[in-house]
Design a protein around this motif. Sequence first.
Motif, PDB file in Angstrom:
ATOM      1  N   VAL A 188       0.835  -1.207   0.000  1.00 57.75           N
ATOM      2  CA  VAL A 188       0.000   0.000   0.000  1.00 57.75           C
ATOM      3  C   VAL A 188       0.868   1.255   0.000  1.00 57.75           C
ATOM      4  CG1 VAL A 188      -1.630   1.361   1.356  1.00 57.75           C
ATOM      5  CG2 VAL A 188      -1.953  -1.106   1.104  1.00 57.75           C
ATOM      6  N   GLY A 189       1.847   1.314   0.918  1.00 52.51           N
ATOM      7  CA  GLY A 189       2.660   2.518   1.053  1.00 52.51           C
ATOM      8  C   GLY A 189       3.485   2.794  -0.186  1.00 52.51           C
ATOM      9  N   PHE A 190       3.990   1.734  -0.790  1.00 50.89           N
ATOM     10  CA  PHE A 190       4.921   1.904  -1.894  1.00 50.89           C
ATOM     11  C   PHE A 190       4.220   1.981  -3.246  1.00 50.89           C
ATOM     12  CE2 PHE A 190       9.221   1.438  -3.481  1.00 50.89           C
ATOM     13  CZ  PHE A 190       9.943   1.880  -2.402  1.00 50.89           C
ATOM     14  N   ILE A 191       3.172   1.175  -3.426  1.00 49.42           N
ATOM     15  CA  ILE A 191       2.585   1.048  -4.766  1.00 49.42           C
ATOM     16  C   ILE A 191       1.260   1.801  -4.877  1.00 49.42           C
ATOM     17  CG2 ILE A 191       1.776  -0.598  -6.497  1.00 49.42           C
ATOM     18  CD1 ILE A 191       4.743  -0.852  -5.998  1.00 49.42           C
ATOM     19  N   VAL A 192       0.273   1.464  -4.023  1.00 53.83           N
ATOM     20  CA  VAL A 192      -1.076   2.025  -4.193  1.00 53.83           C
ATOM     21  C   VAL A 192      -1.072   3.539  -4.007  1.00 53.83           C
ATOM     22  CG1 VAL A 192      -3.448   1.952  -3.379  1.00 53.83           C
ATOM     23  CG2 VAL A 192      -2.103  -0.149  -3.438  1.00 53.83           C
ATOM     24  N   VAL A 193      -0.457   4.011  -2.917  1.00 51.67           N
ATOM     25  CA  VAL A 193      -0.429   5.456  -2.674  1.00 51.67           C
ATOM     26  C   VAL A 193       0.245   6.181  -3.830  1.00 51.67           C
ATOM     27  CG1 VAL A 193       0.553   7.251  -1.196  1.00 51.67           C
ATOM     28  CG2 VAL A 193      -0.528   5.262  -0.167  1.00 51.67           C
ATOM     29  N   ALA A 194       1.368   5.627  -4.313  1.00 53.23           N
ATOM     30  CA  ALA A 194       2.112   6.294  -5.385  1.00 53.23           C
ATOM     31  C   ALA A 194       1.306   6.343  -6.674  1.00 53.23           C
ATOM     32  CB  ALA A 194       3.440   5.576  -5.612  1.00 53.23           C
ATOM     33  N   LEU A 195       0.590   5.246  -6.983  1.00 52.84           N
ATOM     34  CA  LEU A 195      -0.154   5.220  -8.248  1.00 52.84           C
ATOM     35  C   LEU A 195      -1.336   6.167  -8.209  1.00 52.84           C
ATOM     36  CD1 LEU A 195      -0.125   1.487  -9.405  1.00 52.84           C
ATOM     37  CD2 LEU A 195       1.312   3.386 -10.113  1.00 52.84           C
ATOM     38  N   VAL A 196      -2.117   6.131  -7.120  1.00 51.69           N
ATOM     39  CA  VAL A 196      -3.278   7.027  -7.048  1.00 51.69           C
ATOM     40  C   VAL A 196      -2.815   8.474  -6.873  1.00 51.69           C
ATOM     41  CG1 VAL A 196      -5.401   7.558  -5.821  1.00 51.69           C
ATOM     42  CG2 VAL A 196      -4.711   5.183  -6.146  1.00 51.69           C
ATOM     43  N   GLY A 197      -1.786   8.670  -6.048  1.00 51.82           N
ATOM     44  CA  GLY A 197      -1.271  10.026  -5.840  1.00 51.82           C
ATOM     45  C   GLY A 197      -0.726  10.639  -7.115  1.00 51.82           C
ATOM     46  N   GLY A 198      -0.282   9.798  -8.029  1.00 51.15           N
ATOM     47  CA  GLY A 198       0.271  10.318  -9.270  1.00 51.15           C
ATOM     48  C   GLY A 198      -0.691  10.290 -10.434  1.00 51.15           C
TER      49      GLY A 198
ATOM     50  N   ALA B 251       6.479  -4.625  -7.569  1.00 48.34           N
ATOM     51  CA  ALA B 251       5.147  -4.621  -6.959  1.00 48.34           C
ATOM     52  C   ALA B 251       4.780  -6.013  -6.446  1.00 48.34           C
ATOM     53  CB  ALA B 251       4.116  -4.134  -7.982  1.00 48.34           C
ATOM     54  N   MET B 252       5.079  -7.035  -7.254  1.00 50.84           N
ATOM     55  CA  MET B 252       4.759  -8.408  -6.878  1.00 50.84           C
ATOM     56  C   MET B 252       5.501  -8.813  -5.607  1.00 50.84           C
ATOM     57  SD  MET B 252       5.505 -11.699  -9.237  1.00 50.84           S
ATOM     58  CE  MET B 252       4.562 -11.149 -10.652  1.00 50.84           C
ATOM     59  N   THR B 253       6.771  -8.445  -5.534  1.00 52.51           N
ATOM     60  CA  THR B 253       7.556  -8.776  -4.352  1.00 52.51           C
ATOM     61  C   THR B 253       6.954  -8.137  -3.105  1.00 52.51           C
ATOM     62  OG1 THR B 253       9.507  -8.832  -5.771  1.00 52.51           O
ATOM     63  CG2 THR B 253       9.889  -8.766  -3.399  1.00 52.51           C
ATOM     64  N   LEU B 254       6.578  -6.867  -3.217  1.00 54.65           N
ATOM     65  CA  LEU B 254       6.000  -6.179  -2.065  1.00 54.65           C
ATOM     66  C   LEU B 254       4.638  -6.748  -1.704  1.00 54.65           C
ATOM     67  CD1 LEU B 254       6.953  -2.510  -2.922  1.00 54.65           C
ATOM     68  CD2 LEU B 254       7.856  -3.906  -1.064  1.00 54.65           C
ATOM     69  N   TYR B 255       3.873  -7.169  -2.726  1.00 55.85           N
ATOM     70  CA  TYR B 255       2.544  -7.706  -2.476  1.00 55.85           C
ATOM     71  C   TYR B 255       2.613  -9.008  -1.697  1.00 55.85           C
ATOM     72  CZ  TYR B 255      -2.295  -9.011  -3.281  1.00 55.85           C
ATOM     73  OH  TYR B 255      -3.610  -9.345  -3.098  1.00 55.85           O
ATOM     74  N   LEU B 256       3.648  -9.832  -2.024  1.00 50.83           N
ATOM     75  CA  LEU B 256       3.761 -11.141  -1.390  1.00 50.83           C
ATOM     76  C   LEU B 256       4.536 -11.102  -0.071  1.00 50.83           C
ATOM     77  CD1 LEU B 256       4.536 -13.282  -4.558  1.00 50.83           C
ATOM     78  CD2 LEU B 256       2.397 -13.233  -3.263  1.00 50.83           C
TER      79      LEU B 256
END
Lengths: 364, 364, 364
Positions: free
Chosen positions: B249-259, B353-358
């Motif tokens: 969430v911190g690394f991927i979701v926030v960055a994608l929606v924030g951008g 993203a996959m690494t962080l998700y798992l």
Amino acid sequence: MNHLWKEIRQNPILWLLALVPVTFAAQKVSPESHTLLFLLAVLTIIPLATLLSHATESVSAKTGDAVGGLLNATLGNLTELIIALAALRLGQFTLVKASVAGAIVANTLFLLGASFLLGGLKYHVQDYNRVNARLQTSLLFLATVAMIIPSAVASGGSEMAPDFMQKLSVGLSVVLIVAYGLGLVFSLKSHRELFGSIEEAVSDEAPWPLNVALVTLAGVTVFVALVSEIFVESVQEAAVTFGMTPAFVGFIVVALVGGAAEMASAFSGARKNRLDLSVGIGLGSAAQIALFVAPVLVLLSYVIGPAPMDLQFWPGAVIMVLIATMTAIIVTNGGRSTWFVGVLMLMVYLILAMTLYLLPPGGQ
Amino acid sequence: MNHLWKEIRQNPILWLLALVPVTFAAQKVSPESHTLLFLLAVLTIIPLATLLSHATESVSAKTGDAVGGLLNATLGNLTELIIALAALRLGQFTLVKASVAGAIVANTLFLLGASFLLGGLKYHVQDYNRVNARLQTSLLFLATVAMIIPSAVASGGSEMAPDFMQKLSVGLSVVLIVAYGLGLVFSLKSHRELFGSIEEAVSDEAPWPLNVALVTLAGVTVFVALVSEIFVESVQEAAVTFGMTPAFVGFIVVALVGGAAEMASAFSGARKNRLDLSVGIGLGSAAQIALFVAPVLVLLSYVIGPAPMDLQFWPGAVIMVLIATMTAIIVTNGGRSTWFVGVLMLMVYLILAMTLYLLPPGGQ
Amino acid sequence: MNHLWKEIRQNPILWLLALVPVTFAAQKVSPESHTLLFLLAVLTIIPLATLLSHATESVSAKTGDAVGGLLNATLGNLTELIIALAALRLGQFTLVKASVAGAIVANTLFLLGASFLLGGLKYHVQDYNRVNARLQTSLLFLATVAMIIPSAVASGGSEMAPDFMQKLSVGLSVVLIVAYGLGLVFSLKSHRELFGSIEEAVSDEAPWPLNVALVTLAGVTVFVALVSEIFVESVQEAAVTFGMTPAFVGFIVVALVGGAAEMASAFSGARKNRLDLSVGIGLGSAAQIALFVAPVLVLLSYVIGPAPMDLQFWPGAVIMVLIATMTAIIVTNGGRSTWFVGVLMLMVYLILAMTLYLLPPGGQ
């Protein structure tokens, strides 16, 4: 088969083909004479590799160097895939991973470096299509990222849940295979016009007819696979006789002998100023192992292995692959080669080989 | 405001703007319905991003793509600065650093990769000004060095005096801000002629007048900031509902929606063969976060934070930023793009993203 | 010697040469006044460096910039070799290694960065021969691999058998020296036509006759070596007076003062738009230290040292050399320079220097 026969009579190296039945017989009669089998296997692989090289050139004369290189790389890696499958079935994951990483490094640094050197000793400056070099090195970079990231992100690596590494390895394998497939679509279909050869080859000898070449390719590949298996079975024990460390054997010796066929084609291409063939074989083969062979092995381990295999490599292997990839990126950037570029790549390979040769057995 | 009104009537996506008051109302009435607020915020950000994109294009039609890209990157990062300031005031340094590193990686790999892919699906080969790409990737490299060196030089990292890290972080922050400022002088003043666009854009629609565009830019940015804050507050709890790890969430979701706003502009530029706009937004935004936003946050933490924040990142974050920077350097070197370049960058992002998700929750 | 005398009368900086006998006298009379000797040595090195720079330019006016740069780099490193030999004889391996790594980093980042900046402030854009830059950075990359691989492959570094590291260091040293020698054959003989200068220098002043220049070179080098030794002896104690950490002194101060002569030549070349001279001195000197001076020291340690020295460096030093090499590869790729490229390189150096300056004494 007349062409094949004529070729064999003219080329003394091919007379070593007579050793093929001898090698198989020796294995049946005396499967424990590892040093003898090792030497027979090496001597047998040389003429088979020469034959494979000639057949590939005949095919690529019809298809162009890019496709010819891919074909050669694929057939060469077929051997490695067969060997790796045998090891996978026995659950020897360390051997499988060492041979995968060793093949990537050998193809990138040794095969390509020696091609640049051999070509450069004959031609002052050689140009090649850097679009293909860039595609293959980019794919290698992607595979390197896939090797680095699992252990890097999980900074506390030792306590990692094995479950995490298994799931991640399957995911990464799918990503790499998809990337490799899209790379083929890109280079062979959507943007094939970018991948033409720089130097138009002027063949000095009449190529074989396509059907002869293809049958030879298929048949010789089978023999190479069979002999390679004898080689792999005998090499570890023979290595002790010659005083080599297991790390050196797994990473260097297996990769060099296993890649003999590809090397013969690549060196021959370089000496004929067809460096695109050499680049296609070297980097293409390395990329194929990294993005196709290794992931397929991971996925197949769920079907045929005693336990699933993951994509996590020994840190030293990851760093060697990273160094090989960075060297290839730096060196092939300009699409121009001289003998000294070859020397540089061989020196990097020599540093890796020397380190593994001197590494005490427990150091790995 | 006639232009704005006309635009809204013509474009159905913009009808979602009606959700803006709904979102604010929902937050007032039911601040604990995290999943609802999360979904509302995402749906609200889309039309706002579309509007921002259109306004930016109108401005850059007057100023050129380099300045337009910088303007867009700055406004986009303003949002992130506002969010980070809120977290900084609460002393949530881990969240601040994750969002900084995540934004660098998302802008470099996802935004740029998707732009290359979307542009490449429409145009066979696209060229862009590689001088700007080189400047931005060099700046990113400098920032990466600043992230690597503190922990690298201090090999015994854990026993490091906190005092050392604080002083060093302040020093590094000043260096990065000065380098960013000099980079602006270089690209906008002393050598501005090197930074022109490759392809002259032929606008298919009449741009808004400059004052309408500027007022829209300013106003919409405020709304994006407000909605983003609702998004950040709700995302962590909503993520649990959807089964995502905090690292993801911190690394991927926030960055994608924030951008999202920057992405809308970048993708639109790529589809109009104005890749210089996409490169300017993606790499320019990443460089701005790394060399301006992050250092400013460090310096501001002495004024508004409960304690000073340093520049030391979680090792996994440093490696991800390093991989993103190296990918950008390798890929943008030639100033030429095809769909496959985009695929490659997206694959690298997918691996991260996959690494962080798992990653198991404690693994970070 | 008339030319030399005329030069001295015209250039006020050279009047500082009067301090040479004062410095030697001060060392005899009061060898414990470290701060005084430190200041005297620095003041004495400046006019000697100026003289050396002028003599080098006179020689390179006859030989071309590539050979001139090599000559200058070799003479500059002669000094460092002399100093390192003294430390080697005393078994101070940490000091030897720090000065080797520090000199590589200073030549690559500071000397070259300041040359680009000084040249760029006078000329809008400067071009230089990127073939030479690529050769030198490739050699540096090879040396970096040789520094990384021993500790990387031996992942359990601490329990490594010292025997392994000794043998490996000797092997690596031979590889590096051979690579350096082949690089000279390549650049000065087999492919010398690729290494010509981009910009033909128009000398504004009449160069000295060759014999005057060569005698001056030889004589001044001896004086520089003698004064450098006084400098090295006094610097550690003087540094404490000025509040500097040992790591900062060994890595930064010694390298900058020890390289003063090369810097004077490189900066003067950049201001005269002869950037090939600056690149030749900076990268050529760094490559020479990494591939010739350091390996020779390892091999000589078996003859003159109290114990054999290995090639294993402190991890922080390896990373700094790696960063310097990557920066040089990225920055010199295009063969074109502006003031901002210089700023970037200096900023990277500043980050390294700042980290070492703040590092607590035990942190190394």
